[in-house]
Scaffold this active site. Structure first.
Site, mmCIF file in Angstrom:
data_model
loop_
_atom_site.group_PDB
_atom_site.id
_atom_site.type_symbol
_atom_site.label_atom_id
_atom_site.label_comp_id
_atom_site.label_asym_id
_atom_site.label_seq_id
_atom_site.Cartn_x
_atom_site.Cartn_y
_atom_site.Cartn_z
ATOM 1 N N TYR A 1 0.816 -1.218 0.000
ATOM 2 C CA TYR A 1 0.000 0.000 0.000
ATOM 3 C C TYR A 1 0.851 1.270 0.000
ATOM 4 C CZ TYR A 1 -3.920 -3.119 1.116
ATOM 5 O OH TYR A 1 -4.865 -4.115 1.095
ATOM 6 N N LYS B 1 3.872 -15.118 1.598
ATOM 7 C CA LYS B 1 3.870 -15.988 0.423
ATOM 8 C C LYS B 1 5.334 -16.154 -0.022
ATOM 9 C CE LYS B 1 0.783 -16.861 -2.310
ATOM 10 N NZ LYS B 1 0.154 -18.160 -2.655
ATOM 11 N N ASP C 1 -2.445 -18.016 1.570
ATOM 12 C CA ASP C 1 -3.637 -18.677 1.026
ATOM 13 C C ASP C 1 -4.063 -19.840 1.924
ATOM 14 O OD1 ASP C 1 -1.205 -19.752 0.246
ATOM 15 O OD2 ASP C 1 -1.915 -20.496 -1.687
ATOM 16 N N ASP D 1 -4.944 -7.223 5.879
ATOM 17 C CA ASP D 1 -6.197 -6.573 5.501
ATOM 18 C C ASP D 1 -7.249 -7.643 5.205
ATOM 19 O OD1 ASP D 1 -7.934 -4.620 4.782
ATOM 20 O OD2 ASP D 1 -6.871 -3.953 3.002
ATOM 21 N N ASP E 1 -10.374 -9.443 7.951
ATOM 22 C CA ASP E 1 -11.798 -9.410 7.601
ATOM 23 C C ASP E 1 -12.413 -10.809 7.651
ATOM 24 O OD1 ASP E 1 -11.827 -6.713 7.367
ATOM 25 O OD2 ASP E 1 -12.753 -6.668 5.389
#
Ligand code: NAD
Length: 370
Positions: free
Chosen positions: A143, A194, A227, A251, A255
Site C-alpha cells: 500500500y 507468500k 492462502d 487486511d 476481515d
C-alpha cells in the site's frame, strides 16, 4: 498512587459520538470504583472537525494526540462528505494520525462470546470459545511501496504498478510485537506470507525465524502461506493464537476473522507505534466499524466494539489486564443475560438501545466488582 492517564477522546462522526458516550460511562465507572484514573480531553475529528475548522484534524488536536498516553477514536465519515477533495476527507484524519504517530502494528482480536457463537457463519463447534489475534503490519508493504502509479504505454494501453517492499527493520519491529503478545497469551505465533512466490515474503519468513531464534524460542513459531492461512481460518480457526502478517494479507485475513465472530459492532482494534523515552507506546484504539450513517441517531448502534477498544487500551497501553478482563467479563454477562442491540438480535432475546447496553454493562461491572 500512579498519576492519571492522559486520554485523548476523538468521537468523530455518525455513530462515533453515540458509542463513545457509552464508553465514557464505562470509563467513569473505573474512575469511581478503582484506583485507575483518567484525564480525558475530547476533541473534534473527521467531518465534525471539517464542519468547524475546514480540516479533518487541526494541528492543535494533532499536538494533543502526540502528547496523549493513548487515543480513543470513534469513527469518521458520512455521505455528506463524499464530494470533498481527498485531502480534506474525514478519513484523512485517521491516516494522518496513523502516519504521524508511526502506528505500525494493527491488532484485531477475533473473540467469539459463547452467547453469540450461533451468530457466526461457521458451525458453532468450530467457533465456540474462539480467541485469536490478527497482527497486521500497517505502515509498509504494497500500500505504500514505490514505484507505484498508472503509466501509459507506447501502444496506448496502460499499466498499473504497486510494489511490495519490506525491510528487516519493518519485519522485526512488528514481529517483536507479535511475540510479545503471544507470550501473554497461549505462546503460539503463526507468521504468514507468500515466501513461495514473493522475495519480500521470503525475507519476511527468514527475519521472523532469526528473531525467534535470537529472543523468543521459548514460544512456538510456525510459518504459513497466506492462502493456506485463509483456508485454515475458516476450517479450524482455533488452531491459531497470534497471526503476524503483512499489510495486504492482514487486511484480508482480519476481515475473514471478523466474519467468524458475527457482527461488526462487536469488534475492537488497536494500532501501536514505537515506545517513547518514557516507555510509553504511541497508541490508538478504535472499533473496526465505520460511522454507520444508516443508523445514526436511532439508538441502534452497538457500543460493545468501542467499549472493548477501551478494554484493549487498558491492556496494551496502561498495563491493566485485570481491569480489561473485568470489561470482557461484563460484556459476556450482558450477552448471557440475553441483552442484544439490533445488529446482534436473535428471537427470544431482549432488544436494547445503545444507551441501555452501556448502562447494563456498567451494572454488570457493579455486580462483578461487589
Ligand atoms: P460501517 O462500518 O459504517 O457500516 C457497515 C454496516 O454495519 C452498516 O449497515 C452499519 O449500520 C452496520 N454497523 C456498523 N457498526 C455498527 C454498530 N456499532 N452497531 C450496529 N451496526 C453497525 O461501514 P460503511 O457503511 O461502509 O461506511 C460508512 C462510513 O464510515 C463511510 O463514510 C466510511 O468511509 C466510514 N468508515 C470509517 C471508518 C473509520 O472511521 N475507521 C471505517 C470504515 C468506514
Amino acid at each position: 498512587m500512579s498519576a492519571n492517564k492522559k486520554i485523548l477522546m476523538l468521537p468523530g462522526d455518525g455513530i462515533g459520538p453515540e458509542v463513545m458516550q457509552q464508553t465514557n460511562r464505562v470509563i467513569n465507572w473505573f474512575d469511581k470504583n478503582t484506583e485507575v484514573g483518567f484525564d480525558i480531553e475530547e476533541e473534534l475529528v473527521g467531518g465534525a472537525s471539517y464542519d468547524k475548522y475546514n480540516t479533518p484534524i487541526t494541528d492543535e488536536v494533532m499536538e494533543k494526540a502526540l502528547n496523549a498516553d493513548a487515543i480513543l477514536f470513534g469513527a469518521v465519515g458520512g455521505p455528506e462528505y463524499d464530494d470533498l477533495s481527498f485531502d480534506v476527507k474525514p478519513e484523512r484524519a485517521l491516516l494522518k494520525l496513523r502516519k504521524d504517530l508511526g502506528l505500525f502494528a494493527n491488532l484485531r482480536p477475533a473473540i467469539v462470546f459463547n452467547a453469540l457463537a450461533d451468530a457466526s457463519s461457521l458451525k458453532i463447534e468450530i467457533v465456540r470459545g474462539l480467541d485469536i489475534m490478527i497482527l497486521r503490519e500497517l505502515t509498509g508493504g504494497i500500500y505504500f511501496g514505490e514505484p507505484r502509479g498508472i503509466e501509459k504505454l507506447s501502444d496506448g494501453t496502460r499499466r498499473g504498478i504497486n510494489t511490495e517492499v519490506y525491510s528487516t527493520k519493518e519485519i522485526r519491529r512488528v514481529g517483536e510485537v507479535g511475540f510479545e503478545l503471544a507470550s501473554k497469551r497461549k505462546g503460539i505465533v503463526h507468521s504468514v506470507e507468500k515466501a513461495n512466490v514473493m522475495e519480500s515474503g521470503l525475507l519476511w519468513r527468514e527475519e521472523m525465524q532469526y528473531l525467534y531464534e535470537e529472543k523468543f524460542d521459548h514460544l512456538k513459531l510456525s510459518h504459513m502461506y497466506a492462502d493456506n492461512c485463509a483456508m485454515q481460518l475458516v476450517k479450524d480457526p482455533r488452531q491459531f493464537d497470534v497471526i503476524v502478517t503483512t499489510n495486504l494479507f492482514g487486511d484480508l485475513l482480519s476481515d475473514i476473522s471478523a466474519a467468524l465472530t458475527g457482527s461488526l459492532g462487536m469488534l475492537p482494534s488497536a494500532s501501536l507505534g514505537e515506545y517513547n523515552k518514557q516507555g510509553i507506546r504511541k497508541s490508538l484504539y478504535e472499533p473496526v466499524h465505520g460511522s454507520a450513517p444508516d443508523i445514526r441517531g436511532t439508538g441502534k448502534a452497538n457500543p460493545i466494539a468501542m467499549i472493548l477498544s477501551f478494554a484493549m487500551m487498558l491492556r496494551y497501553s496502561l498495563d491493566r489486564n485485570k481491569e480489561a478482563d473485568l470489561i470482557k467479563k461484563a460484556v459476556g454477562l450482558v450477552l448471557k443475560d440475553g441483552l442484544r442491540t439490533a445488529d446482534i438480535f436473535q428471537s427470544g432475546k431482549t432488544l436494547v438501545s445503545t444507551e441501555k447496553m452501556g448502562e447494563e454493562i456498567c451494572n454488570r461491572l457493579d455486580r462483578i466488582a461487589n
